[in-house]
Scaffold this motif. Structure first.
Motif, mmCIF file in Angstrom:
data_model
loop_
_atom_site.group_PDB
_atom_site.id
_atom_site.type_symbol
_atom_site.label_atom_id
_atom_site.label_comp_id
_atom_site.label_asym_id
_atom_site.label_seq_id
_atom_site.Cartn_x
_atom_site.Cartn_y
_atom_site.Cartn_z
ATOM 1 N N MET A 8 -10.791 1.954 -0.853
ATOM 2 C CA MET A 8 -9.452 2.181 -0.327
ATOM 3 C C MET A 8 -8.550 2.865 -1.360
ATOM 4 O O MET A 8 -8.746 2.728 -2.568
ATOM 5 C CB MET A 8 -8.825 0.855 0.090
ATOM 6 N N ASP A 9 -7.571 3.602 -0.846
ATOM 7 C CA ASP A 9 -6.504 4.152 -1.675
ATOM 8 C C ASP A 9 -5.578 2.985 -1.989
ATOM 9 O O ASP A 9 -4.803 2.540 -1.135
ATOM 10 C CB ASP A 9 -5.770 5.240 -0.901
ATOM 11 N N THR A 10 -5.655 2.461 -3.202
ATOM 12 C CA THR A 10 -4.936 1.231 -3.549
ATOM 13 C C THR A 10 -3.420 1.415 -3.560
ATOM 14 O O THR A 10 -2.687 0.477 -3.255
ATOM 15 C CB THR A 10 -5.406 0.697 -4.911
ATOM 16 N N VAL A 11 -2.957 2.608 -3.894
ATOM 17 C CA VAL A 11 -1.512 2.859 -3.947
ATOM 18 C C VAL A 11 -0.899 2.762 -2.554
ATOM 19 O O VAL A 11 0.189 2.232 -2.369
ATOM 20 C CB VAL A 11 -1.227 4.239 -4.584
ATOM 21 N N VAL A 12 -1.614 3.254 -1.549
ATOM 22 C CA VAL A 12 -1.113 3.247 -0.178
ATOM 23 C C VAL A 12 -1.427 1.933 0.530
ATOM 24 O O VAL A 12 -0.577 1.367 1.220
ATOM 25 C CB VAL A 12 -1.722 4.428 0.617
ATOM 26 N N THR A 13 -2.636 1.429 0.349
ATOM 27 C CA THR A 13 -3.086 0.264 1.107
ATOM 28 C C THR A 13 -2.485 -1.039 0.595
ATOM 29 O O THR A 13 -2.152 -1.916 1.396
ATOM 30 C CB THR A 13 -4.623 0.174 1.093
ATOM 31 N N GLY A 14 -2.331 -1.191 -0.713
ATOM 32 C CA GLY A 14 -1.775 -2.434 -1.261
ATOM 33 C C GLY A 14 -0.473 -2.838 -0.598
ATOM 34 O O GLY A 14 -0.346 -3.949 -0.070
ATOM 35 N N PRO A 15 0.532 -1.958 -0.566
ATOM 36 C CA PRO A 15 1.797 -2.313 0.074
ATOM 37 C C PRO A 15 1.705 -2.466 1.594
ATOM 38 O O PRO A 15 2.579 -3.076 2.214
ATOM 39 C CB PRO A 15 2.717 -1.143 -0.280
ATOM 40 N N ALA A 16 0.655 -1.927 2.213
ATOM 41 C CA ALA A 16 0.482 -2.064 3.666
ATOM 42 C C ALA A 16 -0.005 -3.452 4.054
ATOM 43 O O ALA A 16 0.012 -3.812 5.224
ATOM 44 C CB ALA A 16 -0.489 -1.001 4.184
ATOM 45 N N VAL A 17 -0.441 -4.229 3.065
ATOM 46 C CA VAL A 17 -0.888 -5.609 3.313
ATOM 47 C C VAL A 17 0.276 -6.532 2.980
ATOM 48 O O VAL A 17 0.741 -6.574 1.844
ATOM 49 C CB VAL A 17 -2.127 -5.954 2.465
ATOM 50 N N THR A 18 0.764 -7.241 3.995
ATOM 51 C CA THR A 18 1.930 -8.093 3.811
ATOM 52 C C THR A 18 1.637 -9.534 4.198
ATOM 53 O O THR A 18 0.714 -9.804 4.962
ATOM 54 C CB THR A 18 3.114 -7.581 4.650
ATOM 55 N N VAL A 19 2.444 -10.442 3.656
ATOM 56 C CA VAL A 19 2.372 -11.859 4.004
ATOM 57 C C VAL A 19 3.753 -12.255 4.506
ATOM 58 O O VAL A 19 4.763 -11.924 3.887
ATOM 59 C CB VAL A 19 1.979 -12.728 2.790
ATOM 60 N N SER A 20 3.781 -12.970 5.636
ATOM 61 C CA SER A 20 5.062 -13.376 6.208
ATOM 62 C C SER A 20 5.001 -14.842 6.625
ATOM 63 O O SER A 20 4.057 -15.219 7.317
ATOM 64 C CB SER A 20 5.376 -12.498 7.414
ATOM 65 N N PRO A 21 5.977 -15.651 6.216
ATOM 66 C CA PRO A 21 7.031 -15.324 5.275
ATOM 67 C C PRO A 21 6.446 -15.050 3.893
ATOM 68 O O PRO A 21 5.396 -15.586 3.538
ATOM 69 C CB PRO A 21 7.925 -16.549 5.275
ATOM 70 N N ASP A 22 7.113 -14.217 3.151
ATOM 71 C CA ASP A 22 6.592 -13.760 1.860
ATOM 72 C C ASP A 22 6.796 -14.814 0.775
ATOM 73 O O ASP A 22 7.916 -15.089 0.382
ATOM 74 C CB ASP A 22 7.300 -12.466 1.466
ATOM 75 N N PRO A 23 5.682 -15.401 0.278
ATOM 76 C CA PRO A 23 5.798 -16.367 -0.808
ATOM 77 C C PRO A 23 5.814 -15.684 -2.175
ATOM 78 O O PRO A 23 5.830 -16.342 -3.201
ATOM 79 C CB PRO A 23 4.529 -17.210 -0.655
#
Length: 71
Positions: A8-23
């Motif tokens: 994966m393109d880590t620069v693009v994909t990393g921020p596309a993975v989110t956790v909610s609510p964000d701990p």
């Protein structure tokens, strides 16, 4: 831990993975950038459901750059 079938393109994909609510999470890539490990930086709140989302902005590093598709 999330495992992708391609590097994966880590620069693009990393921020596309989110956790909610964000701990508060840190992201670490391994296995040739096919495995993403999320580590929470604060304690989870008891009795609170958390959702991890892999957004469609995720992108592999193939010559055409394929976006993540759910399935």
């Amino acid at each position: 831990m999330i495992t992708f079938s391609e590097e994966m393109d880590t620069v693009v994909t990393g921020p596309a993975v989110t956790v909610s609510p964000d701990p508060g999470v840190t992201r670490a890539w391994s296995a040739g950038n096919t495995t993403l490990t999320l580590t929470h930086t604060t304690a989870f709140t008891a009795s609170t459901p958390y959702t991890v989302t892999v957004g469609a902005a995720g992108l592999d590093v193939s010559d055409t750059g394929n976006f993540v598709v759910g399935g």
